[in-house]
Design an enzyme around this catalytic site. Structure first.
Site, short mmCIF file in Angstrom:
data_model
loop_
_atom_site.label_atom_id
_atom_site.label_comp_id
_atom_site.label_asym_id
_atom_site.label_seq_id
_atom_site.Cartn_x
_atom_site.Cartn_y
_atom_site.Cartn_z
N ASP A 1 -37.03 -0.75 52.06
CA ASP A 1 -38.20 -1.63 52.08
C ASP A 1 -38.91 -1.56 53.44
OD1 ASP A 1 -38.38 -2.67 49.46
OD2 ASP A 1 -36.61 -3.89 49.85
N SER B 1 -37.66 0.36 45.94
CA SER B 1 -37.12 0.98 47.17
C SER B 1 -36.07 2.04 46.83
CB SER B 1 -36.53 -0.09 48.09
OG SER B 1 -35.47 -0.77 47.45
N HIS B 2 -35.62 2.08 45.56
CA HIS B 2 -34.61 3.07 45.18
C HIS B 2 -34.97 3.83 43.91
CE1 HIS B 2 -32.62 0.79 48.27
NE2 HIS B 2 -31.91 1.87 48.47
P1 NDP Z 1 -33.83 -8.21 47.49
O1 NDP Z 1 -33.76 -9.13 48.66
O2 NDP Z 1 -35.14 -7.75 47.05
O3 NDP Z 1 -33.12 -8.87 46.24
C1 NDP Z 1 -31.77 -9.24 46.32
C2 NDP Z 1 -31.34 -9.98 45.08
O4 NDP Z 1 -31.96 -11.26 45.06
C3 NDP Z 1 -31.73 -9.30 43.79
O5 NDP Z 1 -30.69 -9.45 42.87
C4 NDP Z 1 -32.99 -10.04 43.36
O6 NDP Z 1 -33.19 -10.05 41.95
C5 NDP Z 1 -32.71 -11.43 43.86
N1 NDP Z 1 -33.91 -12.17 44.19
C6 NDP Z 1 -34.97 -11.76 44.93
N2 NDP Z 1 -35.87 -12.76 45.03
C7 NDP Z 1 -35.36 -13.83 44.36
C8 NDP Z 1 -35.82 -15.16 44.10
N3 NDP Z 1 -36.98 -15.60 44.55
N4 NDP Z 1 -35.04 -15.96 43.37
C9 NDP Z 1 -33.85 -15.53 42.89
N5 NDP Z 1 -33.36 -14.27 43.09
C10 NDP Z 1 -34.11 -13.45 43.82
O7 NDP Z 1 -32.88 -6.93 47.72
P2 NDP Z 1 -32.46 -6.20 49.06
O8 NDP Z 1 -33.70 -5.95 49.82
O9 NDP Z 1 -31.37 -6.94 49.72
O10 NDP Z 1 -31.89 -4.84 48.46
C11 NDP Z 1 -32.75 -3.99 47.72
C12 NDP Z 1 -31.98 -2.88 47.08
O11 NDP Z 1 -31.56 -1.96 48.05
C13 NDP Z 1 -30.72 -3.29 46.31
O12 NDP Z 1 -30.83 -2.77 45.01
C14 NDP Z 1 -29.59 -2.63 47.06
O13 NDP Z 1 -28.51 -2.17 46.27
C15 NDP Z 1 -30.31 -1.44 47.67
N6 NDP Z 1 -29.58 -0.94 48.83
C16 NDP Z 1 -28.84 0.20 48.71
C17 NDP Z 1 -28.10 0.66 49.77
C18 NDP Z 1 -27.21 1.85 49.66
O14 NDP Z 1 -26.50 2.15 50.60
N7 NDP Z 1 -27.19 2.55 48.55
C19 NDP Z 1 -28.13 -0.02 51.07
C20 NDP Z 1 -28.92 -1.24 51.06
C21 NDP Z 1 -29.63 -1.67 49.99
P3 NDP Z 1 -34.33 -9.12 41.26
O15 NDP Z 1 -33.85 -7.71 41.41
O16 NDP Z 1 -34.42 -9.60 39.87
O17 NDP Z 1 -35.59 -9.36 42.04
O1 PYC Z 2 -32.33 0.83 51.49
O2 PYC Z 2 -30.93 0.30 53.06
C1 PYC Z 2 -31.30 1.03 52.15
C2 PYC Z 2 -30.47 2.20 51.79
C3 PYC Z 2 -29.54 2.82 52.54
C4 PYC Z 2 -29.04 3.86 51.79
C5 PYC Z 2 -29.68 3.86 50.61
N1 PYC Z 2 -30.55 2.83 50.63
#
Ligand code: NDP
Ligand code: PYC
Length: 339
Positions: A190, A49-50
């Protein structure tokens, strides 16, 4: 039906391609290298997703004049354990990179230090910002706010960003323990990926434009909103992220900046906060081994894997075979680079 064609690209070649795209769209060479390595690292680790999915958004934000690719961050030494960086309307990663040497000096000297970044655009995953600290034996926590697209629990208007929180700690004999998670039920990226692929979401992730629960990602993107994870508990985490990333740093809240004059703008203009700790100062014995112990206990108790494990496995495969990209995505990147 035949499978779409896939190529495998070396990390260095992907970095070079992404760097050319950034430079072509108005980013200085030094900033372009930092952003390209960050984005290629996400793709390599399977943070899809990034990864390269975001390049069109980077480009349209740059082309709209919303973000300054040439920005030169200003680092301020504001206290024995406090570093501040004004990103000057540029991307966060070059601002972070500029503040890092002073931050590390202060952590080594004091055992703990904080970094507050403001007027910055963060469009990536957060783990690349914290994992390198753990590789140096330090513990790090970071938060960043984004664009208002999350309705508070029980509410009817988007106030919060997807506001991720990332944490990294050294772990003896293994890669660091790292988690990186949005405070919304799902990351906005996502939702976009699901909408593009025509997949439904699980229930409980978002609402449509009338505030009704929906599993349709397009309804969420078309005037709807996301929900915090874990009901009122996720709400508090999202609010804490706004407080630390914006109120404290002097950045904008997720609903505060106005990008309406920049058609195509996608990168949130907010702030980011870090706390970095030297665990040697904690009075503990063998910190990294203790972290390993508690992680093992969690696995022995039945959790099938720890956060970060999937990424590290994906990285190991990519280091061996190259990073898999669809031929179509590769062509799209080359077009963005003007090849
Ligand atoms: P996920 O829900 O996919 O994963 C969150 C964390 O949980 C990760 O560390 C992942 O590890 C872990 N995880 C996932 N599944 C399992 C499991 N079954 N058992 C144990 N651990 C697990 O992430 P999000 O959807 O919440 O976020 C995705 C990305 O989006 C992140 O990298 C976040 O920084 C980014 N983001 C960026 C934003 C911005 O403003 N720049 C805003 C919002 C999100 P693993 O990676 O190893 O799967
Ligand atoms: O995936 O939520 C997100 C996000 C917001 C800004 C960058 N990524």
């Amino acid at each position: 039906m035949s499978e779409p064609a896939t190529i495998h690209i070396a990390f260095a070649d992907l970095v070079a391609l992404l760097e050319r795209i950034f430079v072509k769209h108005g980013v200085s060479t030094s900033n372009a290298r930092i952003l390209a390595e960050n984005c290629a690292g996400c793709e390599r680790d399977g943070s899809l997703s990034h990864g390269i999915f975001r390049m069109a958004g980077y480009v349209s934000s740059l082309d709209s004049g919303w973000v300054d690719g040439m920005a030169v961050p200003v680092v301020e030494d504001v206290g024995p354990a406090f570093v501040r960086v004004d990103a000057k309307g540029g991307f966060t990663q070059p601002a972070f990179s500029a503040g890092l040497p002073l931050l590390l000096d202060k952590v080594r000297e004091n055992g703990v230090a904080v970094l507050a970044i403001r007027r910055s655009h963060h469009f990536s995953a957060l783990w690349p910002d914290v994992e390198p600290f753990a590789e140096k034996g330090l513990v790090a926590l970071s938060v960043v706010n984004s664009m208002a697209c999350v309705v508070p629990y029980g509410g009817n208007k988007a106030v919060f960003g997807t506001n991720p929180i990332a944490f990294a700690s050294p772990r003896a004999g293994k890669p660091p323990f790292v988690f990186d998670q949005a405070s919304s039920a799902i990351a906005h990226g996502d939702v976009q990926i699901a909408a593009r692929a025509g997949h439904e979401l699980k229930p409980g992730m978002g609402v449509d434009r009338d505030g009704q629960p929906t599993t349709d990602p397009k309804a969420i993107l078309d005037g709807g909103a996301l929900l915090p994870f874990g009901g009122h508990k996720g709400n508090s985490i999202a609010l804490m992220v706004e407080i630390l990333s914006a109120a404290l740093t002097g950045g904008y809240f997720s609903g505060e900046f106005d990008w309406s004059g920049h058609k195509g703008a996608q990168t949130p203009f907010t702030g980011q906060f870090f706390v970095v700790i030297d665990p040697e100062r904690g009075g503990n014995d063998s910190f990294a081994a203790r972290v390993g112990q508690i992680c093992d206990l969690v696995l022995e108790a039945g959790q099938d894997r720890l956060p970060g494990d999937r990424r590290h496995l994906t990285r190991a495969k990519a280091e061996q075979n190259g990073i898999p990209l669809s031929a179509e995505s590769h062509e799209r990147l080359k077009a963005l680079a003007g090849d």
